[in-house]
Structure formats: structure tokens, C-alpha cells
Design an enzyme around this catalytic site. Structure first.
Site, mmCIF file in Angstrom:
data_model
loop_
_atom_site.group_PDB
_atom_site.id
_atom_site.type_symbol
_atom_site.label_atom_id
_atom_site.label_comp_id
_atom_site.label_asym_id
_atom_site.label_seq_id
_atom_site.Cartn_x
_atom_site.Cartn_y
_atom_site.Cartn_z
ATOM 1 N N LYS A 1 16.616 -51.319 14.957
ATOM 2 C CA LYS A 1 17.823 -52.295 15.107
ATOM 3 C C LYS A 1 18.954 -51.326 15.318
ATOM 4 O O LYS A 1 19.880 -51.683 16.319
ATOM 5 C CB LYS A 1 18.220 -53.027 13.547
ATOM 6 C CG LYS A 1 17.031 -53.637 12.970
ATOM 7 C CD LYS A 1 17.653 -54.329 11.481
ATOM 8 C CE LYS A 1 17.829 -53.529 10.573
ATOM 9 N NZ LYS A 1 16.993 -52.822 10.119
ATOM 10 N N ARG B 1 21.393 -59.440 4.786
ATOM 11 C CA ARG B 1 20.299 -58.726 4.243
ATOM 12 C C ARG B 1 19.771 -59.604 2.832
ATOM 13 O O ARG B 1 18.807 -59.069 2.129
ATOM 14 C CB ARG B 1 20.607 -57.191 3.739
ATOM 15 C CG ARG B 1 19.965 -56.294 4.779
ATOM 16 C CD ARG B 1 20.350 -54.916 4.319
ATOM 17 N NE ARG B 1 19.481 -53.944 4.712
ATOM 18 C CZ ARG B 1 19.554 -53.010 5.699
ATOM 19 N NH1 ARG B 1 20.835 -52.855 6.124
ATOM 20 N NH2 ARG B 1 19.025 -52.275 6.139
ATOM 21 N N ARG C 1 12.865 -39.591 11.085
ATOM 22 C CA ARG C 1 14.121 -39.806 11.825
ATOM 23 C C ARG C 1 14.992 -38.570 11.681
ATOM 24 O O ARG C 1 15.140 -38.193 10.554
ATOM 25 C CB ARG C 1 14.533 -41.192 11.269
ATOM 26 C CG ARG C 1 15.893 -41.540 12.092
ATOM 27 C CD ARG C 1 16.110 -42.999 12.013
ATOM 28 N NE ARG C 1 16.276 -43.455 10.535
ATOM 29 C CZ ARG C 1 16.641 -44.914 10.281
ATOM 30 N NH1 ARG C 1 16.557 -45.856 10.848
ATOM 31 N NH2 ARG C 1 16.964 -44.961 8.942
ATOM 32 N N ARG D 1 19.203 -38.473 6.891
ATOM 33 C CA ARG D 1 19.935 -39.309 6.142
ATOM 34 C C ARG D 1 19.380 -39.152 4.689
ATOM 35 O O ARG D 1 18.317 -39.123 4.480
ATOM 36 C CB ARG D 1 19.709 -41.008 6.445
ATOM 37 C CG ARG D 1 20.835 -41.383 7.496
ATOM 38 C CD ARG D 1 20.699 -42.801 7.900
ATOM 39 N NE ARG D 1 20.306 -43.695 7.041
ATOM 40 C CZ ARG D 1 19.989 -45.151 7.133
ATOM 41 N NH1 ARG D 1 20.224 -45.496 8.559
ATOM 42 N NH2 ARG D 1 19.739 -45.842 6.476
HETATM 43 P P1 AMP Z 1 21.004 -49.139 7.084
HETATM 44 O O1 AMP Z 1 21.693 -48.159 7.665
HETATM 45 O O2 AMP Z 1 20.917 -50.607 7.798
HETATM 46 O O3 AMP Z 1 19.224 -48.705 6.905
HETATM 47 O O4 AMP Z 1 21.298 -49.487 5.802
HETATM 48 C C1 AMP Z 1 21.466 -48.463 4.752
HETATM 49 C C2 AMP Z 1 21.722 -48.996 3.409
HETATM 50 O O5 AMP Z 1 22.854 -49.362 3.472
HETATM 51 C C3 AMP Z 1 20.828 -49.894 2.706
HETATM 52 O O6 AMP Z 1 19.417 -49.333 2.386
HETATM 53 C C4 AMP Z 1 21.582 -50.667 1.838
HETATM 54 O O7 AMP Z 1 21.776 -49.732 0.594
HETATM 55 C C5 AMP Z 1 22.899 -50.703 2.450
HETATM 56 N N1 AMP Z 1 23.194 -51.867 3.079
HETATM 57 C C6 AMP Z 1 23.337 -51.998 4.454
HETATM 58 N N2 AMP Z 1 23.523 -53.135 5.007
HETATM 59 C C7 AMP Z 1 23.525 -53.949 3.622
HETATM 60 C C8 AMP Z 1 23.605 -55.282 3.378
HETATM 61 N N3 AMP Z 1 23.983 -56.278 4.511
HETATM 62 N N4 AMP Z 1 23.626 -55.676 2.037
HETATM 63 C C9 AMP Z 1 23.586 -54.668 1.152
HETATM 64 N N5 AMP Z 1 23.498 -53.320 1.342
HETATM 65 C C10 AMP Z 1 23.320 -52.938 2.637
#
Ligand code: AMP
Length: 211
Positions: free
Chosen positions: A13, A88, A122, A154
Site C-alpha cells: 500500500k 482499518r 523490508r 521498523r
Molecule cells: P502501517 O504503517 O500502515 O503498517 O501501520 C503501522 C501501525 O500503525 C499499525 O500496526 C497500527 O498499530 C497503527 N495504525 C496505522 N493505521 C491505523 C488505523 N487506521 N487505525 C489504528 N491503528 C493504525
């Protein structure tokens, strides 16, 4: 053009969102990036969010919905935007639907067995570019091709946390697909294809949307 890219962690994404953002000159809004920026700044909100992120859990709606609302009020969103990682959960989709009608929600589907190695291998650059140690390595190991900064892994890209994130995805996030299918805006792309192939498919979908 108001769209959301959907899919499990590691579906691509973030990578696609950035490519599409450049192509269509609309901002890519990554909820994960917004949260990580708060963590880096050491704000109260960032400290609260980090506990959930490190545990592979969703950050509470009370935090993320407000952050998204604020971000969408930035003048750069007037001509449209791409959401990466929002919504999400059904609760987030319902609230979002009250203030924004998405034109398309594009699901990047990837078989579970590919996701773990995609994430654990990654490496990220602070500029946002993502690499994969095997499939998309940087030219100089550990250094970003685009800006020369040092790459990092990360905190939540470890195998243990990834397993939790995948479980959270299938229990809390995947049901959101039905929400958008019922609204008639869900589109599907095979996320197992190459980055270039997925980008082409996305552009085709976006060009077919009514403007
Ligand atoms: P990402 O960078 O999209 O992989 O998101 C990393 C982390 O951020 C996720 O595992 C969640 O802990 C938090 N996170 C990202 N987007 C959301 C969301 N829409 N709702 C809640 N937590 C989120």
C-alpha cells in the site's frame, strides 16, 4: 479523486500510494506515517500510540479518527487524496463515511504466505522509500538510492509483531471490505504482481473513475 488503498500489512500500500501520489499530484496520507511522526516527536499521543504499534494492535479510534480529520483539512486535500492504512476497522469506515464519500477502495490482495517475508525483509528510509532485501534491494547496501540516508528496520517489522498484525488484519480490518463492497466502490488488484504491474493496474482504475 478520493481513494483508499486497502490490504494486509506488506501488501504494498505504502509503495503504491507514493507512486500514485506523484502521478496524480494528490497527497498520499499514511496513518502509520502520521503516527510514527508523533512517536518521533515524543508527544503524549505518540507515546500512547507506540504501545499499540509495538504490540501489533490498532491504535484506538479516539486517536486516529481525530488525526485523520485534521489531516484532511489541509488545503492540499481539496483536489483529492489517497488513504494508506485508513480505515482499518468497521468503526473507522462508518465515521469516515459520515464526512467523506470515497470514490474507490482498492484492495491489494496478497496470499498470507508471502506477507511475512515481505515485511521482515523490508527496510525503510526516513524519506519514506521502502526496500526489500531480496526483491528490491538498494544499490548500496543499507543506503537509500533516492536520498543517500541510512536505511532502518521498523520496530514493528519483527516476525513476532508481524504475526500479531496479520491476526488483527484478519479479525478487525478485513471485514471493512464488505462495507465498501456493499457501497459499490470496492475494486480488486492482484498484489502478488510486480510493483510496475500493480501501478499500471491502479492507474487504469483511477483513470476510469468519473471526475
Ligand atoms: P502501517 O504503517 O500502515 O503498517 O501501520 C503501522 C501501525 O500503525 C499499525 O500496526 C497500527 O498499530 C497503527 N495504525 C496505522 N493505521 C491505523 C488505523 N487506521 N487505525 C489504528 N491503528 C493504525
Amino acid at each position: 479523486m478520493k481513494i483508499a488503498l486497502f490490504g494486509p500489512p506488506g501488501a504494498g500500500k505504502g509503495t503504491q500510494s507514493r507512486l500514485i501520489s506523484d502521478k496524480f499530484s494528490i497527497p498520499s496520507i499514511s496513518m502509520g506515517d502520521l503516527l510514527r511522526a508523533e512517536v518521533r516527536k515524543g508527544t503524549v499521543l505518540g507515546k500512547e500510540a507506540k504501545t499499540f504499534m509495538d504490540g501489533g494492535q490498532l491504535v484506538p479510534d479516539s486517536v486516529v479518527i481525530g488525526m485523520l480529520r485534521d489531516r484532511l483539512q489541509g488545503g492540499d486535500c481539496d483536489g483529492g487524496f489517497i488513504l494508506d492504512g485508513f480505515p482499518r476497522a468497521i468503526s473507522q469506515a462508518s465515521v469516515l463515511d459520515e464526512f467523506v464519500k470515497l470514490d474507490a477502495v482498492i484492495n491489494l490482495s496478497v496470499a498470507d504466505r508471502f506477507l511475512i517475508p515481505r515485511i521482515t525483509e523490508r527496510r525503510m528510509c526516513p524519506c519514506g522509500t521502502a526496500y526489500h532485501l531480496i526483491f528490491n534491494p538498494p544499490i548500496t547496501p543499507g543506503i537509500c538510492d533516492d536520498c543517500g540516508q541510512k536505511l532502518y528496520q521498523r520496530d514493528d517489522d519483527t516476525k513476532e509483531t508481524v504475526l500479531k498484525r496479520l491476526e488483527v488484519y484478519s479479525k478487525q480490518t478485513k471485514p471493512v471490505l464488505e462495507f465498501y463492497r456493499e457501497k459499490g466502490v470496492l475494486r480488486e488488484i492482484d498484489g502478488n504482481k510486480s510493483i510496475a504491474c500493480i501501478r499500471r493496474a491502479l492507474i487504469e482504475i483511477l483513470n476510469s473513475l468519473p471526475r
